[in-house]
Scaffold this motif. Structure first.
Motif, mmCIF file in Angstrom:
data_model
loop_
_atom_site.group_PDB
_atom_site.id
_atom_site.type_symbol
_atom_site.label_atom_id
_atom_site.label_comp_id
_atom_site.label_asym_id
_atom_site.label_seq_id
_atom_site.Cartn_x
_atom_site.Cartn_y
_atom_site.Cartn_z
ATOM 1 N N GLY A 1 80.024 93.722 28.957
ATOM 2 C CA GLY A 1 79.426 92.411 28.742
ATOM 3 C C GLY A 1 79.792 91.480 29.874
ATOM 4 O O GLY A 1 80.819 91.665 30.542
ATOM 5 N N ALA A 2 78.961 90.486 30.098
ATOM 6 C CA ALA A 2 79.232 89.521 31.159
ATOM 7 C C ALA A 2 78.671 88.164 30.777
ATOM 8 O O ALA A 2 77.615 88.058 30.150
ATOM 9 C CB ALA A 2 78.637 89.985 32.480
ATOM 10 N N ILE A 3 79.408 87.135 31.149
ATOM 11 C CA ILE A 3 78.957 85.753 31.019
ATOM 12 C C ILE A 3 78.784 85.211 32.433
ATOM 13 O O ILE A 3 79.669 85.360 33.275
ATOM 14 C CB ILE A 3 79.994 84.883 30.282
ATOM 15 C CG1 ILE A 3 80.285 85.439 28.890
ATOM 16 C CG2 ILE A 3 79.511 83.436 30.195
ATOM 17 C CD1 ILE A 3 81.462 84.756 28.202
ATOM 18 N N ILE A 4 77.652 84.609 32.699
ATOM 19 C CA ILE A 4 77.444 83.966 33.995
ATOM 20 C C ILE A 4 77.102 82.503 33.762
ATOM 21 O O ILE A 4 76.239 82.185 32.936
ATOM 22 C CB ILE A 4 76.332 84.662 34.820
ATOM 23 C CG1 ILE A 4 76.193 83.992 36.195
ATOM 24 C CG2 ILE A 4 75.016 84.683 34.083
ATOM 25 C CD1 ILE A 4 75.345 84.769 37.169
ATOM 26 N N ASN A 5 77.843 81.619 34.427
ATOM 27 C CA ASN A 5 77.501 80.204 34.298
ATOM 28 C C ASN A 5 76.389 79.872 35.280
ATOM 29 O O ASN A 5 76.285 80.457 36.356
ATOM 30 C CB ASN A 5 78.731 79.307 34.492
ATOM 31 C CG ASN A 5 79.225 79.256 35.908
ATOM 32 O OD1 ASN A 5 78.542 78.735 36.786
ATOM 33 N ND2 ASN A 5 80.424 79.785 36.153
ATOM 34 N N PHE A 6 75.524 78.952 34.882
ATOM 35 C CA PHE A 6 74.322 78.680 35.664
ATOM 36 C C PHE A 6 74.635 78.089 37.035
ATOM 37 O O PHE A 6 73.896 78.312 37.998
ATOM 38 C CB PHE A 6 73.381 77.780 34.874
ATOM 39 C CG PHE A 6 72.654 78.491 33.770
ATOM 40 C CD1 PHE A 6 72.165 79.776 33.944
ATOM 41 C CD2 PHE A 6 72.464 77.879 32.546
ATOM 42 C CE1 PHE A 6 71.496 80.435 32.927
ATOM 43 C CE2 PHE A 6 71.792 78.527 31.514
ATOM 44 C CZ PHE A 6 71.312 79.813 31.713
ATOM 45 N N ASN A 7 75.711 77.333 37.151
ATOM 46 C CA ASN A 7 76.095 76.841 38.472
ATOM 47 C C ASN A 7 76.479 78.004 39.375
ATOM 48 O O ASN A 7 76.180 78.022 40.569
ATOM 49 C CB ASN A 7 77.248 75.850 38.361
ATOM 50 C CG ASN A 7 76.803 74.487 37.873
ATOM 51 O OD1 ASN A 7 75.611 74.187 37.846
ATOM 52 N ND2 ASN A 7 77.746 73.662 37.463
ATOM 53 N N GLY A 8 77.156 78.997 38.803
ATOM 54 C CA GLY A 8 77.515 80.180 39.568
ATOM 55 C C GLY A 8 76.302 80.986 39.981
ATOM 56 O O GLY A 8 76.254 81.555 41.075
ATOM 57 N N PHE A 9 75.307 81.016 39.118
ATOM 58 C CA PHE A 9 74.042 81.677 39.426
ATOM 59 C C PHE A 9 73.440 81.095 40.705
ATOM 60 O O PHE A 9 72.997 81.817 41.599
ATOM 61 C CB PHE A 9 73.107 81.476 38.235
ATOM 62 C CG PHE A 9 71.691 81.940 38.405
ATOM 63 C CD1 PHE A 9 71.299 83.192 37.985
ATOM 64 C CD2 PHE A 9 70.733 81.090 38.953
ATOM 65 C CE1 PHE A 9 69.976 83.602 38.123
ATOM 66 C CE2 PHE A 9 69.424 81.480 39.086
ATOM 67 C CZ PHE A 9 69.038 82.752 38.661
ATOM 68 N N LYS A 10 73.445 79.775 40.790
ATOM 69 C CA LYS A 10 72.923 79.095 41.977
ATOM 70 C C LYS A 10 73.703 79.506 43.222
ATOM 71 O O LYS A 10 73.114 79.745 44.292
ATOM 72 C CB LYS A 10 72.996 77.587 41.774
ATOM 73 C CG LYS A 10 72.639 76.742 42.984
ATOM 74 C CD LYS A 10 72.802 75.270 42.675
ATOM 75 C CE LYS A 10 72.588 74.413 43.912
ATOM 76 N NZ LYS A 10 73.617 74.659 44.951
ATOM 77 N N GLU A 11 75.043 79.585 43.116
ATOM 78 C CA GLU A 11 75.864 79.938 44.265
ATOM 79 C C GLU A 11 75.575 81.361 44.738
ATOM 80 O O GLU A 11 75.586 81.643 45.945
ATOM 81 C CB GLU A 11 77.351 79.796 43.907
ATOM 82 C CG GLU A 11 77.778 78.376 43.554
ATOM 83 C CD GLU A 11 77.490 77.390 44.674
ATOM 84 O OE1 GLU A 11 77.670 77.753 45.854
ATOM 85 O OE2 GLU A 11 77.078 76.248 44.375
ATOM 86 N N ILE A 12 75.329 82.282 43.812
ATOM 87 C CA ILE A 12 75.010 83.660 44.185
ATOM 88 C C ILE A 12 73.711 83.694 44.984
ATOM 89 O O ILE A 12 73.614 84.340 46.031
ATOM 90 C CB ILE A 12 74.894 84.552 42.938
ATOM 91 C CG1 ILE A 12 76.257 84.722 42.266
ATOM 92 C CG2 ILE A 12 74.334 85.929 43.307
ATOM 93 C CD1 ILE A 12 76.198 85.449 40.943
ATOM 94 N N VAL A 13 72.689 82.981 44.490
ATOM 95 C CA VAL A 13 71.401 82.979 45.181
ATOM 96 C C VAL A 13 71.535 82.370 46.576
ATOM 97 O O VAL A 13 70.980 82.887 47.556
ATOM 98 C CB VAL A 13 70.349 82.219 44.353
ATOM 99 C CG1 VAL A 13 69.022 82.128 45.112
ATOM 100 C CG2 VAL A 13 70.133 82.904 43.011
ATOM 101 N N ASP A 14 72.286 81.281 46.689
ATOM 102 C CA ASP A 14 72.478 80.662 48.003
ATOM 103 C C ASP A 14 73.226 81.600 48.943
ATOM 104 O O ASP A 14 72.916 81.666 50.140
ATOM 105 C CB ASP A 14 73.240 79.346 47.856
ATOM 106 C CG ASP A 14 72.372 78.220 47.321
ATOM 107 O OD1 ASP A 14 71.138 78.309 47.475
ATOM 108 O OD2 ASP A 14 72.927 77.256 46.753
ATOM 109 N N ALA A 15 74.224 82.328 48.416
ATOM 110 C CA ALA A 15 74.970 83.265 49.256
ATOM 111 C C ALA A 15 74.082 84.406 49.741
ATOM 112 O O ALA A 15 74.298 84.954 50.826
ATOM 113 C CB ALA A 15 76.162 83.825 48.479
ATOM 114 N N MET A 16 73.066 84.737 48.971
ATOM 115 C CA MET A 16 72.114 85.776 49.366
ATOM 116 C C MET A 16 71.091 85.250 50.358
ATOM 117 O O MET A 16 70.285 86.026 50.890
ATOM 118 C CB MET A 16 71.394 86.324 48.128
ATOM 119 C CG MET A 16 72.291 87.086 47.175
ATOM 120 S SD MET A 16 71.443 87.578 45.642
ATOM 121 C CE MET A 16 70.244 88.755 46.276
ATOM 122 N N GLY A 17 71.113 83.937 50.625
ATOM 123 C CA GLY A 17 70.114 83.348 51.508
ATOM 124 C C GLY A 17 68.815 83.051 50.796
ATOM 125 O O GLY A 17 67.756 82.950 51.428
ATOM 126 N N GLY A 18 68.887 82.894 49.463
ATOM 127 C CA GLY A 18 67.679 82.694 48.669
ATOM 128 C C GLY A 18 67.109 84.022 48.227
ATOM 129 O O GLY A 18 67.559 85.091 48.655
#
Length: 350
Positions: free
Chosen positions: A148-165
């Motif tokens: 199981g995993a919990i992801i916070n939505f602010n962290g979701f944004k950081e992952i996408v930005d780290a991927m370059g969008g």
């Protein structure tokens, strides 16, 4: 997703860095229940993984699960089926001794709240996940989740930005309830300060039009959270979330990310900061290696048919079509592929 594929696990240092960065917690109540610690063995299918997205809150606020997704991986570990549980689905939430909750019928996103209290007005999101997992298990017949995993939505944004969008196809025109075109919050109506208004915001809205676009982190998060004004409300939002997960997986496994150690490290660290994970004795790297044979092309998005429920004229939540019971049965017998051949309407068309 990021560690799927042996090419991404290049050094022991990287393995240790990523596995240690993730917040590993007991999400299923095994430690508190005194369950014996199981020996770490090879991860073998079929597998069921519960993913939950939440808005970050402080310890004095009860958490709510805004996104609930189950990933089923068949025995051969070569495919993945993703289906969403509507956040407003009316379900039976079982009793939970840790908080004294007696059980009852409510919207499923409240289960986390009912299970999270740890006293003195404080809440533990991991403990809340435990009751949510039991509730989803009661609904689907899944007796045990393998991870199981919990992801916070602010962290979701950081992952996408780290991927370059992330590049994805938007399948319908969507207007943002929350953000302006520049990504800043929309002003709130003065009379709606107490959150009593259905639509409390005013001013220009960010828009996402049909077509294929490269989204920044704030755009991706905003798009995946919208339901107001959509023809099927939360069902459309669920579909957009599943589509985006698949788009993220495709980009995470792309050659550009695999061969760019700086970008890869940024993504790994962002994912670590965003996640709370329970692999039932296995860390995230173990899971990444075990699922390295699953690519974005091997992911099937499944939609569960449902409808809104009313008591008189008052909306009380969502209900699933009885055919969802047959789908849940196929999950528990690891026969989703056969079910979808006979029931193609459950397959999400991209």
């Amino acid at each position: 997703m990021v560690v799927s594929g042996g090419a991404l696990i290049t050094t022991k240092a990287l393995v240790a860095r990523y596995a240690g960065a993730v917040d590993n917690r007991d999400l299923f109540g095994n430690a508190a229940a005194g369950a014996p610690k199981r020996a770490v063995a090879d991860i073998k299918g079929p597998l069921n993984i519960l993913l939950v997205g939440i808005d970050p809150r402080d310890a004095t606020s009860a958490p709510l699960s805004d996104s609930i997704i189950v990933v089923h991986i068949p025995k051969g570990l070569k495919q993945a089926y993703l289906f969403s549980i509507p956040r407003d689905l009316r379900v039976e939430i079982p009793p939970f001794a840790k908080t004294g909750f007696q059980g009852g019928t409510s919207k499923i996103n409240a289960a986390m709240s009912y299970g999270s209290s740890i006293g003195n007005g404080k809440h533990d999101v991991a403990q809340g996940f435990d009751l949510l997992a039991k509730t989803v298990g009661k609904l689907t017949g899944i007796k045990r989740f393998d991870a199981g995993a919990i992801i916070n939505f602010n962290g979701f944004k950081e992952i996408v930005d780290a991927m370059g969008g992330v590049t994805m196809t938007i399948d319908q025109n969507v207007k943002s309830e929350h953000l302006q075109p520049n990504g800043k919050p929309r002003p709130r109506r003065p009379e709606c300060a107490d959150n009593s208004c259905a639509h409390p915001y005013i001013g220009p809205q960010a828009e996402y039009k049909k077509g294929t676009y490269h989204l920044e982190g704030w755009q991706a998060l905003d798009y995946c959270r919208q339901r107001y004004g959509l023809p099927r409300s939360d069902y459309d939002r669920q579909r957009h979330q599943r589509q985006f997960i698949k788009a993220m997986a495709e980009q995470a496994l792309s050659k550009d990310l695999v061969t760019n150690p700086i970008k890869l490290d940024h993504v790994l660290r962002a994912a670590g900061d965003a996640l709370i994970f329970d692999g039932n004795g296995h860390n995230v790297v173990d899971w990444g290696l075990a699922l390295r044979g699953v690519s974005s092309n091997d992911m099937t998005l499944v939609k569960l048919p449902g409808k809104s429920l009313f008591s008189g004229r008052a909306y009380i939540g969502e209900g699933l079509d009885p055919s969802a019971e047959d789908f849940f049965a196929s999950v528990n017998t690891d026969s989703i592929a056969s079910f979808l051949v006979d029931n193609p309407s459950f397959i999400e068309k991209l």
